[in-house]
Design a protein around this motif. Structure first.
Motif, PDB file in Angstrom:
ATOM      1  N   THR A  90       0.839  -1.208   0.000  1.00  0.00           N
ATOM      2  CA  THR A  90       0.000   0.000   0.000  1.00  0.00           C
ATOM      3  C   THR A  90       0.870   1.253   0.000  1.00  0.00           C
ATOM      4  O   THR A  90       0.648   2.196  -0.780  1.00  0.00           O
ATOM      5  N   VAL A  91       1.884   1.270   0.871  1.00  0.00           N
ATOM      6  CA  VAL A  91       2.791   2.424   0.950  1.00  0.00           C
ATOM      7  C   VAL A  91       3.533   2.600  -0.372  1.00  0.00           C
ATOM      8  O   VAL A  91       3.698   3.723  -0.863  1.00  0.00           O
ATOM      9  N   PHE A  92       3.964   1.488  -0.972  1.00  0.00           N
ATOM     10  CA  PHE A  92       4.702   1.562  -2.238  1.00  0.00           C
ATOM     11  C   PHE A  92       3.842   2.171  -3.341  1.00  0.00           C
ATOM     12  O   PHE A  92       4.307   2.997  -4.133  1.00  0.00           O
ATOM     13  N   ASN A  93       2.571   1.744  -3.431  1.00  0.00           N
ATOM     14  CA  ASN A  93       1.694   2.275  -4.473  1.00  0.00           C
ATOM     15  C   ASN A  93       1.513   3.787  -4.351  1.00  0.00           C
ATOM     16  O   ASN A  93       1.547   4.515  -5.348  1.00  0.00           O
ATOM     17  N   TYR A  94       1.348   4.252  -3.110  1.00  0.00           N
ATOM     18  CA  TYR A  94       1.231   5.700  -2.898  1.00  0.00           C
ATOM     19  C   TYR A  94       2.560   6.397  -3.221  1.00  0.00           C
ATOM     20  O   TYR A  94       2.580   7.478  -3.825  1.00  0.00           O
ATOM     21  N   ALA A  95       3.663   5.785  -2.793  1.00  0.00           N
ATOM     22  CA  ALA A  95       4.980   6.379  -3.049  1.00  0.00           C
ATOM     23  C   ALA A  95       5.243   6.481  -4.548  1.00  0.00           C
ATOM     24  O   ALA A  95       5.809   7.472  -5.031  1.00  0.00           O
ATOM     25  N   ASP A  96       4.821   5.453  -5.293  1.00  0.00           N
ATOM     26  CA  ASP A  96       5.004   5.460  -6.739  1.00  0.00           C
ATOM     27  C   ASP A  96       4.275   6.648  -7.361  1.00  0.00           C
ATOM     28  O   ASP A  96       4.809   7.329  -8.248  1.00  0.00           O
ATOM     29  N   GLU A  97       3.053   6.909  -6.879  1.00  0.00           N
ATOM     30  CA  GLU A  97       2.296   8.057  -7.367  1.00  0.00           C
ATOM     31  C   GLU A  97       2.975   9.363  -6.989  1.00  0.00           C
ATOM     32  O   GLU A  97       3.094  10.293  -7.794  1.00  0.00           O
ATOM     33  N   ILE A  98       3.436   9.438  -5.744  1.00  0.00           N
ATOM     34  CA  ILE A  98       4.051  10.667  -5.231  1.00  0.00           C
ATOM     35  C   ILE A  98       5.285  11.038  -6.050  1.00  0.00           C
ATOM     36  O   ILE A  98       5.439  12.180  -6.512  1.00  0.00           O
ATOM     37  N   PHE A  99       6.182  10.067  -6.275  1.00  0.00           N
ATOM     38  CA  PHE A  99       7.432  10.381  -6.962  1.00  0.00           C
ATOM     39  C   PHE A  99       7.243  10.503  -8.475  1.00  0.00           C
ATOM     40  O   PHE A  99       8.014  11.200  -9.137  1.00  0.00           O
TER      41      PHE A  99
END
Length: 296
Positions: free
Chosen positions: A66-75
């Protein structure tokens, strides 16, 4: 947690992308203990473990995914912002992550996505089984899932079906097979070599019903889940195969095959599935608006 440390998140994102601390440290030019320590601080602030060890490998936990998916969007947004500020390209592209059911005809998928590309969306396609793609919607792994069947009540309550349209289904084959099986259709298919999608697809269920209704017993040469691979078999002369009438011209041109006939009473339906009832992404809206003009 009061405030997210984006530097710690950046280290975690790189470790997840690179598949381990060693590779991430080489890419970032940092010592492994530094990266491991920063991820530990991030886990402490979140209150959950992001990785677990499986042998020598690091595997993301459910929270980690879940954190990775959000991080992918953020970066990804960060990169887009950098491009916009530097004005490298005249139009700023917006990222659209699309999950594509592996049973969908690829030529039709491209035609569906063309409006999003024309609107300067950066389209990222993920192909997989529909069930796995639907699991990515609530955690923002994808913005949209294209499928040939709707998400059922068993799926997450936050998932919404948007019917795109439907079209007929036709039989195709190489010139040699087309000349042999185009007369007296569909009776000519009795005993004919046939290429079918696998039984877990909506089209296969419709085809089985159609064959039964017409009392046809073809020779099933192969069952292929991937629609592009199935057409490749057909292009090689392995048998007769079915494809949507909406992309008839493209199928004939790309695979060098000929149209035989349209199957009466058989159609394929297509759905755009999102995590929002109201469409907010301009790229998704463009896909739906355009598709409804050329799909029945």
């Amino acid at each position: 947690m009061e405030r997210l440390n984006y530097q710690h998140l950046f280290y975690f994102w790189n470790v997840a992308r690179e598949g381990g601390v060693t590779r991430a440290s080489e890419k970032l030019g940092l010592a492994q203990p530094t990266i491991s320590g920063q991820i530990a601080v991030l886990e402490e602030s979140i209150g959950a473990q992001l990785f677990r060890k499986e042998g020598r490998n690091l595997v993301m936990t459910e929270t980690g995914r879940t954190v990775f998916n959000y991080a992918d969007e953020i970066f990804s947004l960060g990169r887009e912002l950098g491009s916009a500020l530097k004005n490298r390209a005249g139009a700023v592209s917006v990222r659209l992550s699309v999950g594509v059911s592996n049973a969908l005809p690829k030529l039709l998928v491209y035609r569906l996505l063309e409006p999003a590309l024309a609107a300067h969306n950066q389209v990222v396609c993920h192909e997989d089984k529909t069930e796995r793609l639907l699991a990515e919607l609530p955690v923002h792994g994808v913005d949209l899932v294209l499928s040939d069947w709707p998400a059922t009540g068993a799926a997450d309550a936050r998932i919404y079906n948007h019917p795109i349209g439907e079209c007929g289904v036709a039989a195709f084959a190489t010139l040699e097979l087309q000349q042999r099986y185009r007369k007296n259709f569909p009776r000519c298919l009795d005993g004919a070599p046939l290429l079918l999608p696998t039984t877990n697809t909506a089209l296969r269920r419709s085809l089985d019903q159609w064959l039964d209704a017409n009392s046809l017993f073809p020779k099933i040469v192969a069952e292929v889940e991937d629609s592009a691979l199935l057409k490749t078999f057909g292009a090689g002369g392995a048998g007769v195969f079915m494809a949507p009438t909406a992309v008839r011209a493209q199928v004939e041109e790309q695979y060098g095959v000929r149209y035989i006939a349209t199957l009466e009473g058989v159609s394929e339906r297509f759905y755009a599935i999102t995590a929002q009832r109201k469409i907010k992404h301009a790229g998704v809206a463009a896909i739906l608006e355009s598709a409804r003009d050329w799909l029945v």
